[in-house]
Design an enzyme around this catalytic site. Structure first.
Site, PDB file in Angstrom:
ATOM      1  N   LYS A 284       0.841  -1.201   0.000  1.00 15.18           N
ATOM      2  CA  LYS A 284       0.000   0.000   0.000  1.00 15.18           C
ATOM      3  C   LYS A 284       0.872   1.245   0.000  1.00 15.18           C
ATOM      4  O   LYS A 284       2.007   1.207   0.478  1.00 15.18           O
ATOM      5  CB  LYS A 284      -0.856   0.019   1.281  1.00 15.18           C
ATOM      6  CG  LYS A 284      -2.016  -0.941   1.289  1.00 15.18           C
ATOM      7  CD  LYS A 284      -2.866  -0.753   2.530  1.00 15.18           C
ATOM      8  CE  LYS A 284      -4.031  -1.722   2.577  1.00 15.18           C
ATOM      9  NZ  LYS A 284      -5.020  -1.495   1.490  1.00 15.18           N
ATOM     10  N   ARG A 358     -10.493 -11.315   1.571  1.00 19.72           N
ATOM     11  CA  ARG A 358     -11.297 -12.390   0.972  1.00 19.72           C
ATOM     12  C   ARG A 358     -10.560 -13.724   1.026  1.00 19.72           C
ATOM     13  O   ARG A 358     -11.182 -14.783   1.082  1.00 19.72           O
ATOM     14  CB  ARG A 358     -11.705 -12.000  -0.459  1.00 19.72           C
ATOM     15  CG  ARG A 358     -10.533 -11.750  -1.376  1.00 19.72           C
ATOM     16  CD  ARG A 358     -10.912 -10.962  -2.620  1.00 19.72           C
ATOM     17  NE  ARG A 358     -10.967  -9.516  -2.370  1.00 19.72           N
ATOM     18  CZ  ARG A 358     -11.260  -8.604  -3.277  1.00 19.72           C
ATOM     19  NH1 ARG A 358     -11.545  -8.973  -4.527  1.00 19.72           N
ATOM     20  NH2 ARG A 358     -11.282  -7.326  -2.976  1.00 19.72           N
TER      21      ARG A 358
HETATM   22  N1  BES Z   1      -8.300  -3.657   4.229  1.00 24.90           N
HETATM   23  C1  BES Z   1      -8.387  -3.237   2.885  1.00 24.90           C
HETATM   24  C2  BES Z   1      -9.661  -2.452   2.596  1.00 24.90           C
HETATM   25  C3  BES Z   1      -9.700  -1.043   3.099  1.00 24.90           C
HETATM   26  C4  BES Z   1      -8.984  -0.049   2.473  1.00 24.90           C
HETATM   27  C5  BES Z   1     -10.515  -0.720   4.148  1.00 24.90           C
HETATM   28  C6  BES Z   1      -9.056   1.255   2.938  1.00 24.90           C
HETATM   29  C7  BES Z   1     -10.600   0.585   4.591  1.00 24.90           C
HETATM   30  C8  BES Z   1      -9.874   1.573   3.987  1.00 24.90           C
HETATM   31  C9  BES Z   1      -8.380  -4.442   1.953  1.00 24.90           C
HETATM   32  O1  BES Z   1      -7.624  -5.517   2.372  1.00 24.90           O
HETATM   33  C10 BES Z   1      -7.815  -3.988   0.665  1.00 24.90           C
HETATM   34  O2  BES Z   1      -6.670  -3.622   0.645  1.00 24.90           O
HETATM   35  N2  BES Z   1      -8.617  -3.999  -0.397  1.00 24.90           N
HETATM   36  C11 BES Z   1      -8.195  -3.548  -1.649  1.00 24.90           C
HETATM   37  C12 BES Z   1      -8.725  -4.507  -2.687  1.00 24.90           C
HETATM   38  C13 BES Z   1      -8.165  -4.278  -4.052  1.00 24.90           C
HETATM   39  C14 BES Z   1      -6.698  -4.644  -4.087  1.00 24.90           C
HETATM   40  C15 BES Z   1      -8.938  -5.115  -5.027  1.00 24.90           C
HETATM   41  C16 BES Z   1      -8.741  -2.147  -1.848  1.00 24.90           C
HETATM   42  O3  BES Z   1      -9.864  -1.860  -1.433  1.00 24.90           O
HETATM   43  O4  BES Z   1      -8.018  -1.314  -2.404  1.00 24.90           O
HETATM   44 MN    MN Z   2      -5.590  -5.312   1.775  1.00 24.46          MN
END
Ligand code: BES
Ligand code: MN
Ligand code: ZN
Length: 503
Positions: A284, A358
């Protein structure tokens, strides 16, 4: 942390009540509530005068503290604006209660008696008004200072420490029941907030497992924690692939609150427990990455809900399942392109290691089959896309059963912890097609919260299932950064309603 508020139920009158402070409401248009009228009569018209002069306009959330009012036994009278009488709904009621608490923080009054429960709030019973009041007071006075240096902690000897809730004599016993409900809910909400707020170097998978075990001991429900070797034997290749980049051992927590009839099929709650989400190799960006300590708020809501239903001794069968690990980049971490074999046998091509929620949930959802559940509800901070779709007010709700979806929506409305029903049509499923495995772990940017739900739906065909995406609702960012304890109120209301129907 535990709020130190001491609650009681009283049946007295505002003028004669002997306390540091009595709290009474004033509507707009110079309309005094019953208790405000009583204070007014005992003080030779002081309240009406103040209202006429314009120092208390009755606007919702306005407050005015009066000291040493002649004819009044208490040292202080706090006037709280209620807004228009015709608009006085649950929301307004909660806002007025919150405003009264805010006015008493750091003041000299350590005990108060509130007369706000006398107000008519739609058709709410005294029981519901009192439970809502206790819940709101504890939410408003919650502080997380467990890990601050002693001198920096909020001064505990200032502000309110005891609140008496005044009701009519015929309402006393239902008010007591309402207070017990409100305190039970607040205990669960507060636990969920605490777990979310704890730093990720403290709130590890091991820590969550310890909390579950300790709670099981306290309340007498069964808790099991599966370690890596057991998870390997179960074939949880997807969950373990996320965990393999971290030094912290993964844990798989199973809690069983079995207080319903023996043959009653349980509701299973499954909570995402990523104690820190760096994104893994699909790292990230750095900004606000600290907030990914909240990526275990699904797990926290399951633990919180268990605390609440155990405190209530709810006559219902509920099982909690929490897969928990960290998502870290490492020499051993899962790579984009890796293909995993899930517990269900379905193979998964990992196209983005940041779509890890997931990957841990799918194995937990397969595991849930063994309980022959009446319904499974998973709770997860699953997608940033859900925040884009719904903002920070509504939880995203997805389900393979419209009746279950309606039940959860209704529970959210009742508990003032709302969700919104999102589509999960088959049209979206091909977005998860993979050239190299049965399914890919991402479906592209468009409709990201929907394709995430579609991914989970591949693993939930054997039972009624709903998915709550709490990415936008589990915590707030900015200056007031902190866990919200959501959706413990929704989940509790859902379970209580089901328990009432089945008994
Ligand atoms: N934990 C995150 C989702 C999230 C992001 C929650 C920001 C709250 C604030 C999750 O694991 C994630 O990183 N999801 C990705 C999925 C994507 C790579 C398809 C996302 O939402 O960017
Ligand atoms: Mn994630
Ligand atoms: Zn995540």
């Amino acid at each position: 942390m535990k709020s130190s508020m001491e609650f009681s139920i009283k049946n007295g009158t505002a003028a004669k009540e002997l306390s540091d402070c009595v709290i009474v409401g004033v509507y707009e248009a110079q309309k005094l509530s019953n208790s405000a009228q009583i204070i007014d009569a005992a003080s030779a018209g002081l309240i009406a005068n103040i209202v006429k002069r314009g120092d208390m306009d009755g606007k919702l959330e306005a407050t005015l503290m009066l000291h040493n009012v002649s004819g009044i036994a208490s040292e202080r009278v706090l006037l709280v604006g209620l807004g228009k009488e015709a608009d006085f709904t649950e929301k307004q009621f909660c806002k007025a209660v919150r405003a009264s608490m805010k006015a008493l923080t750091n003041g000299g009054a350590s005990k108060a008696t509130t007369f706000l429960a006398e107000l008519a709030v739609m058709k709410l019973s005294a029981k519901r008004k009192v439970s809502l009041m206790a819940e709101t007071v504890l939410d408003a006075t919650y502080k997380f200072d467990a890990i601050k240096k002693k001198d920096d902690k909020a001064e505990t000897n200032k502000g309110l420490s005891a609140l008496a809730i005044n009701v009519t004599d015929t309402e006393v016993s239902e008010a007591k029941a309402g207070l017990a409900d409100g305190l039970a809910l607040a205990a669960g909400v507060s636990l969920a907030k605490d777990l979310g707020n704890l730093p990720p170097n403290v709130c590890t998978p091991t820590y969550l497992a310890e909390q579950a075990l300790a709670m099981g001991k306290t309340f007498g429900f069964k808790v099991e924690v599966l370690e890596r070797d057991a998870l390997e034997k179960l074939g949880m290749g997807s969950f373990l692939a996320v965990a393999q980049g971290s030094e912290e051992p993964p844990k798989f927590i199973i809690m069983q609150h079995l207080k319903g009839q023996k043959d009653q099929k349980p509701v299973v709650l499954v909570g995402k427990g990523i104690t820190f989400d760096t994104g893994g190799i699909s790292l990230k960006p750095g900004a606000e990455m600290d907030e990914m300590k909240y990526d275990m708020c699904g797990a926290a809501s399951v633990l919180g809900t268990f605390k609440t239903i155990a405190t209530m001794d709810l006559a219902f069968n509920v099982i909690g399942v929490i897969p928990t690990c960290e998502n870290m980049p490492d020499g051993r971490a899962t790579r984009p392109g890796d293909v995993l074999t899930s517990m269900s046998g379905l193979t998964i091509e990992v196209l983005n290691t940041d779509a890890e929620g997931r990957l841990i949930l799918c194995d937990a959802l397969t595991y849930a089959e063994r309980f022959e559940p009446s319904a499974v509800v998973d709770i997860a901070t699953l997608t940033g896309a859900c925040v884009i779709a719904l903002g920070h007010h509504a939880t995203g709700l997805f389900s393979n059963n419209d009746h279950l979806a309606k039940e959860l929506l209704k529970a959210g409305e009742t508990a003032l912890d709302r969700a919104w029903h999102m589509p999960m049509w088959d049209d979206y499923q091909p977005l998860l097609d993979s050239n190299f495995a049965d399914i890919a772990n991402i479906g592209g940017r468009a409709g990201g919260s929907i394709t995430a739900a579609c991914f989970l739906s591949r693993f939930t065909k054997k039972y009624d299932w709903a998915h709550l995406d709490i990415a936008g609702t589990a915590w707030v960012s900015g200056k007031a950064k902190g866990g919200t304890g959501r959706p413990v109120p929704l989940l509790t209301e859902f379970l209580v309603a089901r328990a009432n129907k089945s008994n």
